[in-house]
Design an enzyme around this catalytic site. Sequence first.
Site, PDB file in Angstrom:
ATOM      1  N   ASN A  36       0.830  -1.204   0.000  1.00 25.91           N
ATOM      2  CA  ASN A  36       0.000   0.000   0.000  1.00 25.91           C
ATOM      3  C   ASN A  36       0.866   1.256   0.000  1.00 25.91           C
ATOM      4  O   ASN A  36       0.597   2.225  -0.714  1.00 25.91           O
ATOM      5  CB  ASN A  36      -0.907   0.030   1.234  1.00 25.91           C
ATOM      6  CG  ASN A  36      -1.814  -1.178   1.330  1.00 25.91           C
ATOM      7  OD1 ASN A  36      -2.136  -1.814   0.336  1.00 25.91           O
ATOM      8  ND2 ASN A  36      -2.232  -1.499   2.540  1.00 25.91           N
ATOM      9  N   TYR A  91      -7.158 -11.858   2.073  1.00 27.57           N
ATOM     10  CA  TYR A  91      -7.851 -11.446   3.295  1.00 27.57           C
ATOM     11  C   TYR A  91      -9.174 -10.778   2.949  1.00 27.57           C
ATOM     12  O   TYR A  91      -9.337 -10.197   1.873  1.00 27.57           O
ATOM     13  CB  TYR A  91      -6.980 -10.542   4.167  1.00 27.57           C
ATOM     14  CG  TYR A  91      -6.812  -9.116   3.700  1.00 27.57           C
ATOM     15  CD1 TYR A  91      -7.656  -8.097   4.132  1.00 27.57           C
ATOM     16  CD2 TYR A  91      -5.759  -8.764   2.848  1.00 27.57           C
ATOM     17  CE1 TYR A  91      -7.484  -6.794   3.730  1.00 27.57           C
ATOM     18  CE2 TYR A  91      -5.565  -7.459   2.453  1.00 27.57           C
ATOM     19  CZ  TYR A  91      -6.436  -6.474   2.890  1.00 27.57           C
ATOM     20  OH  TYR A  91      -6.264  -5.168   2.478  1.00 27.57           O
ATOM     21  N   TRP A 105      -6.401 -15.783   4.821  1.00 27.43           N
ATOM     22  CA  TRP A 105      -6.002 -17.079   4.270  1.00 27.43           C
ATOM     23  C   TRP A 105      -4.625 -16.849   3.644  1.00 27.43           C
ATOM     24  O   TRP A 105      -4.504 -16.414   2.503  1.00 27.43           O
ATOM     25  CB  TRP A 105      -6.984 -17.550   3.205  1.00 27.43           C
ATOM     26  CG  TRP A 105      -8.355 -17.845   3.724  1.00 27.43           C
ATOM     27  CD1 TRP A 105      -8.839 -19.065   4.122  1.00 27.43           C
ATOM     28  CD2 TRP A 105      -9.443 -16.917   3.890  1.00 27.43           C
ATOM     29  NE1 TRP A 105     -10.148 -18.951   4.520  1.00 27.43           N
ATOM     30  CE2 TRP A 105     -10.551 -17.640   4.395  1.00 27.43           C
ATOM     31  CE3 TRP A 105      -9.609 -15.547   3.667  1.00 27.43           C
ATOM     32  CZ2 TRP A 105     -11.780 -17.049   4.679  1.00 27.43           C
ATOM     33  CZ3 TRP A 105     -10.824 -14.937   3.954  1.00 27.43           C
ATOM     34  CH2 TRP A 105     -11.896 -15.693   4.445  1.00 27.43           C
ATOM     35  N   LYS A 228       2.656   7.813  14.912  1.00 26.86           N
ATOM     36  CA  LYS A 228       1.251   8.002  14.569  1.00 26.86           C
ATOM     37  C   LYS A 228       0.395   7.645  15.779  1.00 26.86           C
ATOM     38  O   LYS A 228       0.704   6.693  16.490  1.00 26.86           O
ATOM     39  CB  LYS A 228       0.883   7.113  13.377  1.00 26.86           C
ATOM     40  CG  LYS A 228       1.667   7.429  12.107  1.00 26.86           C
ATOM     41  CD  LYS A 228       1.612   6.293  11.091  1.00 26.86           C
ATOM     42  CE  LYS A 228       2.517   5.149  11.503  1.00 26.86           C
ATOM     43  NZ  LYS A 228       2.646   4.096  10.462  1.00 26.86           N
ATOM     44  N   ASP A 261      -0.591   3.029   6.451  1.00 27.60           N
ATOM     45  CA  ASP A 261       0.268   2.791   5.289  1.00 27.60           C
ATOM     46  C   ASP A 261       0.285   4.014   4.374  1.00 27.60           C
ATOM     47  O   ASP A 261       1.326   4.383   3.820  1.00 27.60           O
ATOM     48  CB  ASP A 261      -0.223   1.583   4.495  1.00 27.60           C
ATOM     49  CG  ASP A 261      -0.439   0.354   5.358  1.00 27.60           C
ATOM     50  OD1 ASP A 261       0.287   0.197   6.366  1.00 27.60           O
ATOM     51  OD2 ASP A 261      -1.343  -0.442   5.036  1.00 27.60           O
TER      52      ASP A 261
END
Length: 312
Positions: A36, A91, A105, A228, A261
Amino acid sequence: MKLGYRKVSAVGEAMVEMAPAGDGLYRRDFAGDTFNTAWHMAQLLGGVIPVGYVTRVGTDGLSEQFVEEVAASGLETSGILTDPARTMGLYLIELDGVERRFVYWRSASAAHGLADDPAALGKAIGDAGLIHVSGITLAILSPRARSTLLDALTFARGNGALVSFDPNIRPRLWSSAEEIRETIARALAVTDIALPSFDDEAATWGDNSPADTVARLRLAGVREIVVKDGAGDVIVYCDGTSLSSPTQPVDGIVDTTGAGDAFNAGYLSGRVLGQDALTSARAGQAMAAEVLRTRGARASKERVRTLGQSVL
């Protein structure tokens, strides 16, 4: 810190993402924390500085579609190797209001072998001026492969590269809290820019405030630290000074997936373009806000590119 025209490389696992689209339907996309960040950086930088992704995928149709979409989005794909015995992990996002839960998965994910070949890994990151990794990158690797990756990062730093690291701690990917702390400590030893989330740091290390996180990472030898804290202020430590960037309220939030991200992408893009740390933090906050208004982990190319013109 300005890297000029040296390449940015992100290392990690990209997965098939199934995001709610309403009425019981799901939209297929690709996502993963370092992916990402790399994808958003490629849109923000617009080719001024090349961005590549380093991972492994399968040889199946979905894996081929991923590589095609990565290339079409402006990322370099030379670091994406294939494993015919495995495929990509998957996912599914479950939303409770705007908050999300994930169902995974990933046991057959080819990315688990991204550091199994030291020579290939070294070649993939050898021309990078900035290499971005995460705690998830480390968590999916075997202990031996983790050491291979950390050794490769050490070698790259010796050749002038900088390493950015988001601990992004997901306890269920690790065998124990001790393994998390030991591995993260080793990663911090090769980190130039740390991008932690305070809730992870508090849960793992017992930090009482973002200032505690900054102090602990400074003791670990990290030169640049950006903490963050959700809707709280972003704390930036750079050049011996701590600064605070207030996080503005965001309207129209639909999904919190990938916000951290996206922040990383905005911040790192600012820094490689030569912006100061506080300006770069504000770019990161603007990127995070955009993803909060988007279903799934990535905003649209058009919105990211337009946003980049106004914040970078």
